[in-house]
Structure formats: structure tokens, C-alpha cells
Design a protein around this motif. Structure first.
Motif, PDB file in Angstrom:
ATOM      1  N   TYR A  85       0.861  -1.189   0.000  1.00 17.62           N
ATOM      2  CA  TYR A  85       0.000   0.000   0.000  1.00 17.62           C
ATOM      3  C   TYR A  85       0.887   1.226   0.000  1.00 17.62           C
ATOM      4  O   TYR A  85       2.074   1.162   0.315  1.00 17.62           O
ATOM      5  CB  TYR A  85      -0.927   0.004   1.227  1.00 17.62           C
ATOM      6  CG  TYR A  85      -0.205   0.267   2.532  1.00 17.62           C
ATOM      7  CD1 TYR A  85       0.557  -0.728   3.133  1.00 17.62           C
ATOM      8  CD2 TYR A  85      -0.258   1.514   3.147  1.00 17.62           C
ATOM      9  CE1 TYR A  85       1.244  -0.484   4.310  1.00 17.62           C
ATOM     10  CE2 TYR A  85       0.430   1.768   4.328  1.00 17.62           C
ATOM     11  CZ  TYR A  85       1.173   0.765   4.903  1.00 17.62           C
ATOM     12  OH  TYR A  85       1.872   1.000   6.060  1.00 17.62           O
TER      13      TYR A  85
ATOM     14  N   ALA B 221      -5.212  -1.308   0.128  1.00 12.80           N
ATOM     15  CA  ALA B 221      -4.229  -2.367  -0.126  1.00 12.80           C
ATOM     16  C   ALA B 221      -4.249  -2.680  -1.624  1.00 12.80           C
ATOM     17  O   ALA B 221      -5.245  -3.129  -2.157  1.00 12.80           O
ATOM     18  CB  ALA B 221      -4.567  -3.604   0.694  1.00 12.80           C
TER      19      ALA B 221
ATOM     20  N   LEU C 100      -1.204   0.395   7.684  1.00 11.21           N
ATOM     21  CA  LEU C 100      -2.551   0.090   7.201  1.00 11.21           C
ATOM     22  C   LEU C 100      -3.422  -0.513   8.303  1.00 11.21           C
ATOM     23  O   LEU C 100      -4.625  -0.239   8.384  1.00 11.21           O
ATOM     24  CB  LEU C 100      -2.425  -0.880   6.016  1.00 11.21           C
ATOM     25  CG  LEU C 100      -3.600  -0.990   5.064  1.00 11.21           C
ATOM     26  CD1 LEU C 100      -4.025   0.363   4.521  1.00 11.21           C
ATOM     27  CD2 LEU C 100      -3.241  -1.935   3.913  1.00 11.21           C
TER      28      LEU C 100
END
Ligand code: FAD
Length: 384
Positions: free
Chosen positions: A43, A62, A132
Motif C-alpha cells: 500500500y 491495499a 494500514l
């Protein structure tokens, strides 16, 4: 033997993955192993502070899973696996008790968030967003909420204040400094950004620290060092990032603010290299994407057998506060000179010039950001 052993890369962030992509272009055969503490999803970290504006979930950010990346790059990736020790003499890393032999080792393990200390019982309502997984947690917690207390008025604090406002969430920003983006912007440019964010409803409390955070029935109450109290649903801590050093120190590598590397990105030990947020190149710690991309290209060549020192041209930073766009090329610390300010309102052009007139840095806000192209031509390189 060590020569058959893979190149081992610790970390699957932009530094780790970009290095491997570059290396694959030069050497399709080389065995490569990435060991990563997270799930290995690829990502773009800068997207984490535009996620509310663009209404993106963590899954949507992602771009590829670890399995996809392993196939694409023809490498082995061990996810949810933490390196716990490095033995440079034996050329091994350890995952707990398990040794893994390397031919060359690349540290791309990033930076840790700095945690503030304060009193109170609300630790579980305090979030930080540096990967993330953090983003997914924060988004879940912020769902349907209206008020976030942001600690820190630096790049990440200001970007989140703008992003949350775009997503319909109000924020109170608390920071112990007298302007936003301290250390990056001169006062006039900082005022332009602050005024812009205020026009979105962001409230600034500059000067005091948060000294206590306690839970209330439906959120938190923060008490500042000046006695002021702020109610919010949750707290986002954005007070800073610090290169991860523990394992490097344990392994006897030379560290300063980051893991010290030379121009070839080699640490103080042979066959161990570092790049990205964990590295300090010739005294500079640059927690940005552009330097790590440039480093990845140079290091890939070195690892492919052609030793290549890295050099950086001017590397201005774009701050994602779209209400008042900012591009800044801070002068290197310690250089002699002064800011010259031009413009008004949200459109400030600040140039940092040496006594002889030479441009050493700049800060552009609002309508002046397009002048960066011309100014970049005048700027000295960051690493000649
Ligand atoms: P990371 O992405 O942190 O990767 C570190 C990796 O190491 C992770 O995979 C982690 O799991 C792994 N790891 C750590 N310890 C271990 C261990 N012991 N064993 C195994 N694995 C381990 N920069 C810009 O240039 N422009 C921007 O607009 C911008 N916006 C940003 C917005 C936000 C919200 C943030 C947080 C940063 C932003 N940055 C921006 C900075 C930029 O994103 C970072 O400089 C860059 O992503 C760092 O990449 P990295 O690979 O060095 O570290």
C-alpha cells in the motif's frame, strides 16, 4: 553457504518493496526473502492521511496482498513474522529461536510512533496511524463519530485535521508549539495553513500539552496543561516518528537518530544495508517517499554487483492540506540565512536565502505552490 543464501529484506513497506522491484529488474534469478511483521499488503502509506476525503477502507487501500507480491516479484515473503535478533558475524537473523542465513541483509523496518505520556484511563481510545492496520482500527473507531482530538500539529496532525474535516469529522488540535508545522514553515506560511484549516472548523490549542485523558460516558475528556478541557469521541496521537533502532543497537550497528549508513547505504557492518524511514544517510533522516525511492534504485544496483552511491537533488515535500496546499523545501539545519516573505492571506511565498542571496529553502502556500518548479532549479541538492 552464505553465497547461496538469499538476500534478506526486513520490512514490506515502500522501502522494502521498492528495493526488491528495482533489484528484480537487474537480476531475475537472485533469491530474495522478505520478512515482515505485518501482513505484507502493498500500500502507499501517504494515502493513509487522505482516506476520509476519498472514503477508502483499509482493504481498498491495499493494492496487492503478500501472496500477489510474492508471485509478481518471484520472491518468498514471510508475513506476521518479526525479526528479533541479528548476528552480523554469523550472517544470520533470528526469528525467536529460528536462525535465517543471509548473503546480504537490508533493514527496511521503518519508524515507530512516539507515544505521549499522560495521566488518565483512556489509553484504549488513543490511536495513531502509521500503517494500514492502524488505519483500519482508527477508521472503525471513528465510524459515525463527530469529534476527534488530534495531538500534534506537524505534517501528519495537519493532514489528518484536513482529511477528517473533509470526511465530516471535527477536530481539536493540541500541540505544545506556537504555530502549526513547526520546524517546517516560517510563521507567515504556518498562519496561512492554520487559517485555512480553521475555515473548515478545525480548532487549534497551541501552546499547552495534553496532561490527562479520561473516559466519559460516550468518549474522552482531555485536560490540557493550561487547565482547559476538551471533550471528544477519540484521540489521534500524531506527535512524531522515530526510526526503529533497538535491533540495530543490539547487533552493534552504529546508530545516531537513525541507523547510520554511508552513501552506498551500507551500515557500519559489511553486507548489512538500510534504507527508508529507519536510515540516516550522511547525517540526514528523511521520513519521505522520494528519498527512499532514490535510495532503492541505488541500493538495487549495489546489491546487483555495481556499487552505486546515492545522491539526492532538491526534495521538496508536499503537505496534503488541500484547503491550503503547501510545498516546502526546508533549509538544512544550521545553515545561515533568513526567511523573506512575500504574499498575503493564504498565498504565501517564503524564500530562505543565505546572506549572499543564494536560495537554501522555501515554503509555498495556496496559489504560490506552482512556483516550486522555478525555485527547485535554484535549490542546492540535499545530498550532492
Ligand atoms: P514502513 O512503511 O513503516 O515499513 C516498515 C516495515 O517493517 C513494515 O512492513 C513492518 O511490519 C516491518 N517491520 C518493522 N519491524 C520489524 C521486525 N522487527 N521484523 C520484521 N518486520 C518488521 N511521505 C511523503 O513523501 N509524502 C507524503 O504525502 C506522506 N504522507 C504520509 C502520511 C502518513 C499518515 C504517514 C504516517 C507517513 C507519510 N509519509 C509521506 C511518509 C512515508 O509514508 C514514509 O516515509 C514511508 O512510507 C516509509 O516507508 P518504510 O518502508 O521505510 O517504512
Amino acid at each position: 553457504t552464505h553465497t547461496d543464501a538469499p538476500i534478506v529484506v526486513i520490512g514490506s513497506g515502500l522501502a522494502g518493496y521498492n528495493l526488491v522491484k528495482e533489484l528484480r529488474k537487474l537480476n531475475p534469478e537472485q533469491a530474495i526473502l522478505i520478512i515482515t511483521a505485518d501482513d505484507g499488503a502493498n500500500y502507499s502509506k501517504p494515502m493513509l492521511s487522505t482516506g476520509f476525503t476519498k472514503d477508502k477502507t483499509a482493504e481498498q487501500l491495499a493494492m496487492a496482498s503478500a501472496a500477489d507480491m510474492a508471485e509478481q516479484l518471484n520472491i518468498v515473503i514471510r508475513t506476521h513474522t518479526r525479526v528479533t535478533n541479528i548476528d552480523p558475524a554469523m550472517k544470520k537473523v533470528f526469528i525467536g529461536e529460528e536462525p535465517v542465513v543471509y548473503s546480504k541483509l537490508v533493514l527496511a523496518w521503518g519508524a515507530d510512533v512516539v507515544h505521549a505520556r499522560f495521566e488518565g484511563d483512556a489509553a484504549q481510545r488513543i490511536f495513531s496511524v502509521n500503517d494500514l492496520h492502524d488505519y483500519a482500527r482508527f477508521r472503525r473507531a471513528a465510524y459515525g463519530k463527530q469529534r476527534v482530538l488530534i495531538m500534534g500539529a506537524g505534517l501528519i496532525g495537519c493532514e489528518f485535521a484536513n482529511d477528517l474535516a473533509n470526511g465530516g469529522i471535527q477536530s481539536d488540535v493540541v500541540a505544545p508549539c506556537d504555530q502549526v508545522l513547526p520546524g517546517l514553515l516560517p510563521a507567515a506560511a504556518a498562519t496561512a495553513v492554520q487559517t485555512g484549516l480553521e475555515s473548515l472548523g478545525v480548532r487549534f490549542h497551541l501552546g499547552p500539552l495534553v496532561s490527562r485523558i479520561e473516559t466519559t460516558e460516550d468518549g474522552v475528556r482531555a485536560t490540557l496543561s493550561n487547565g482547559e478541557q476538551i471533550e471528544a469521541d477519540l484521540v489521534l496521537s500524531a506527535i512524531g516518528l522515530r526510526p526503529r533502532l533497538d535491533l540495530a543497537v543490539k547487533a552493534g550497528l552504529k546508530v545516531n537518530r537513525g541507523i547510520c549508513v554511508d552513501r552506498t547505504l551500507q551500515t557500519s557492518e559489511a553486507d548489512i544495508y538500510a534504507l527508508g524511514d529507519c536510515a540516516e544517510i550522511d547525517g540526514q533522516v528523511l521520513l519521505y517517499v522520494l528519498p527512499l525511492m532514490t535510495s532503492a534504485r541505488a541500493l538495487a544496483k549495489t546489491l546487483a554487483g555495481q556499487t552505486t552511491p546515492v545522491s539526492f537533488g532538491p526534495m521538496p515535500v508536499t503537505i496534503k492540506t488541500p484547503v491550503v496546499p503547501v510545498v516546502v523545501a526546508p533549509p538544512q539545519s544550521g545553515v545561515e540565512g533568513a526567511w523573506q516573505i512575500d504574499g498575503q492571506g493564504s498565498d504565501i511565498q517564503a524564500e530562505f536565502r543565505a546572506p549572499g542571496g543564494e536560495l537554501l529553502g522555501y515554503a509555498l502556500t495556496g496559489g504560490t505552490v506552482s512556483n516550486k518548479v522555478a525555485l527547485n532549479k535554484e535549490l542546492p541538492p540535499l545530498l550532492p
